[in-house]
Scaffold this motif. Sequence first.
Motif, short mmCIF file in Angstrom:
data_model
loop_
_atom_site.label_atom_id
_atom_site.label_comp_id
_atom_site.label_asym_id
_atom_site.label_seq_id
_atom_site.Cartn_x
_atom_site.Cartn_y
_atom_site.Cartn_z
N LEU A 76 -55.25 78.57 13.09
CA LEU A 76 -54.42 77.97 14.13
C LEU A 76 -52.94 78.08 13.75
O LEU A 76 -52.50 77.54 12.74
N ARG A 77 -52.17 78.82 14.56
CA ARG A 77 -50.76 79.00 14.28
C ARG A 77 -49.97 77.72 14.61
O ARG A 77 -50.29 77.02 15.58
N VAL A 78 -48.95 77.44 13.80
CA VAL A 78 -48.10 76.27 14.01
C VAL A 78 -46.65 76.72 14.07
O VAL A 78 -46.16 77.39 13.16
N VAL A 79 -45.96 76.35 15.15
CA VAL A 79 -44.52 76.60 15.29
C VAL A 79 -43.81 75.26 15.14
O VAL A 79 -44.17 74.29 15.81
N VAL A 80 -42.83 75.20 14.26
CA VAL A 80 -42.10 73.97 13.98
C VAL A 80 -40.73 74.02 14.63
O VAL A 80 -40.03 75.03 14.55
N ARG A 96 -45.18 75.48 3.88
CA ARG A 96 -46.39 74.74 4.25
C ARG A 96 -47.26 75.47 5.25
O ARG A 96 -48.30 74.96 5.66
N GLY A 97 -46.83 76.68 5.66
CA GLY A 97 -47.70 77.51 6.47
C GLY A 97 -47.33 77.66 7.92
O GLY A 97 -48.14 78.15 8.72
N ALA A 98 -46.11 77.25 8.33
CA ALA A 98 -45.70 77.42 9.72
C ALA A 98 -45.53 78.91 10.04
O ALA A 98 -45.07 79.69 9.21
N PHE A 99 -45.90 79.28 11.25
CA PHE A 99 -45.71 80.65 11.69
C PHE A 99 -44.23 80.95 11.90
O PHE A 99 -43.74 82.02 11.58
N GLU A 100 -43.50 79.97 12.44
CA GLU A 100 -42.06 80.13 12.71
C GLU A 100 -41.40 78.77 12.74
O GLU A 100 -42.03 77.75 13.02
N LEU A 111 -38.16 80.86 22.23
CA LEU A 111 -39.41 80.15 21.97
C LEU A 111 -40.59 80.84 22.64
O LEU A 111 -41.66 80.98 22.04
N LEU A 112 -40.41 81.28 23.88
CA LEU A 112 -41.50 81.97 24.58
C LEU A 112 -41.88 83.26 23.85
O LEU A 112 -43.07 83.62 23.78
N ALA A 113 -40.87 83.96 23.29
CA ALA A 113 -41.16 85.17 22.53
C ALA A 113 -41.94 84.84 21.27
O ALA A 113 -42.88 85.56 20.88
N VAL A 114 -41.58 83.74 20.60
CA VAL A 114 -42.29 83.31 19.40
C VAL A 114 -43.74 82.95 19.73
O VAL A 114 -44.67 83.31 19.00
N VAL A 115 -43.95 82.26 20.85
CA VAL A 115 -45.31 81.90 21.27
C VAL A 115 -46.14 83.16 21.50
O VAL A 115 -47.30 83.25 21.05
N GLY A 116 -45.55 84.15 22.17
CA GLY A 116 -46.27 85.40 22.40
C GLY A 116 -46.65 86.10 21.09
O GLY A 116 -47.78 86.58 20.94
N ARG A 117 -45.71 86.13 20.14
CA ARG A 117 -46.00 86.77 18.85
C ARG A 117 -47.07 86.01 18.08
O ARG A 117 -47.96 86.61 17.46
N ALA A 118 -46.98 84.68 18.11
CA ALA A 118 -47.93 83.87 17.36
C ALA A 118 -49.35 84.05 17.87
O ALA A 118 -50.31 84.15 17.08
N LEU A 119 -49.51 84.11 19.18
CA LEU A 119 -50.85 84.26 19.76
C LEU A 119 -51.40 85.66 19.58
O LEU A 119 -52.62 85.87 19.55
N ALA A 120 -50.50 86.65 19.44
CA ALA A 120 -50.94 88.04 19.30
C ALA A 120 -51.08 88.47 17.84
O ALA A 120 -51.71 89.50 17.56
N ALA A 121 -50.53 87.70 16.91
CA ALA A 121 -50.52 88.11 15.50
C ALA A 121 -51.93 88.11 14.93
O ALA A 121 -52.72 87.21 15.20
N PRO A 122 -52.27 89.12 14.11
CA PRO A 122 -53.60 89.12 13.48
C PRO A 122 -53.71 88.02 12.45
O PRO A 122 -52.72 87.56 11.87
#
Length: 486
Positions: A76-80, A96-100, A111-122
């Motif tokens: 589960l990706r976490v954006v802070v 601590r492991g945040a994606f961004e 933020l929307l771009a970060v969300v897209g990358r986080a959901l698409a990242a392997p």
Amino acid sequence: MTLPTVLIADDDRSIRTVLTQALGRSGYQVRSTGNAATLWRWVEDGEGDLVITDVVMPDENGLDLIPRIKKVRPDLRVVVMSAQSTLITAVKATQRGAFEYLPKPFDLRELLAVVGRALAAPTEPIISVPEAADSEERLPLIGRSPSMQEIYRTIARLTTADLTVMINGESGTGKELVARALHDYGKRRSGPFVAINMAAIPRELIESELFGHERGAFTGATNRSQGRFEQANGGTLFLDEIGDMPPEAQTRLLRVLQEGEFTSVGGRQPIKANVRIIAATHRDLRNAIRQGQFREDLFYRLNVVPIRLPPLRERVEDIPLLARHFLERAREDGLPAKSLDQGAIDRLRQHSWPGNVRELENLMRRLAALCPDEVITADAIAPELSEPASAPGQASVAAAAGNGPETLSSAVERHIKDFLAAHNDGLGVTDVYDKIIAEVERPLIRLTLAATRGNQIKAASMLGLNRNTLRKKIRDLEIPVVRGLM
């Protein structure tokens, strides 16, 4: 097809509303809450494909929640996001492991771009990174401007890497401070940090200083001497003013970077180079390459991760924070306690700071020692500055001649020309006025809110707008805001 679900935790209702609307329009399902407990319950129940969380919430710090999330749901990706926009916050989020990590207020499109990358990242394996000491007194870098936030994020991303870094910036911008931060929060923090200034060493001694020498290697070499590479073994070697390195030393350094070993001056036995290289320069190395003064192959070996430090005149919003920090440092060193009134701060903002942060620090220490009053005013500062003040946005003589910083009007003019050229000189384009005004208004309002820490009353006053007008613009331009210090 099931739409991805984004879980939002932030105790500011307006931010939850803006993010929910924006993410909903972008095709995501959204669940939002104002506390960490509800977010944790959703995570434990297996809900959500992505988490966006604030740091400071009423019941728990969002950074403390990340390791727990990673333990029960590693994928589960976490954006802070946080208004506590310091280097420490960015580094902690990454460790601590945040994606961004996104400092508030942020651009909604980012933020929307970060969300897209986080959901698409392997999915990647979790890397446990030991945390460095986090005392606020040890903050190595000061500033909340967008340019400094990007530097914080870059440093945070490099905590798990051992890449070579090239820092470029004018004299006095703090290049060694950035190098120290890269070391202190990186994988080699337990090793030594060794710095050497290429411009301060005679050319004929540079190779000996870097690689050491054997006894009898040259006249005066009565004993074997370790070079900086050996001294930095297991740690970081900071090569300051790398653009002043002579050609023969450049060749030897290139061989070290290529082969991972070197020989001392007069020596025959190869020595393993177990160091991380961070280089810095105030020069334009690409121009030096064209002039035959710097090796192109060495430049590309060093320029793996480039970091540009902005001059102080490009981040004037950081000047009050820096000035107060230096006055506090002076007080800790035994000088009288001093403060700045608003007139003094305005005067500091108007100066062009050719000596950058170092010039500001020296001025604050001088005023702390010599100013007879406890409160420093504009009248006390004016004689200390060597050049007349010019109003922000005015073109100086140097700028008009093409030698100084670009003015706002010239930057906007260039942007409009590029916009029209990209659309065949505007043929068939509508609403150009509204599009350009929106592009100027969005960063203007976002940065003003950042300067007031989200206080809309102060921001409206600074902008000369009615508070209701500001609220409408924030809503229309989809600018997330923060109230209070959060």
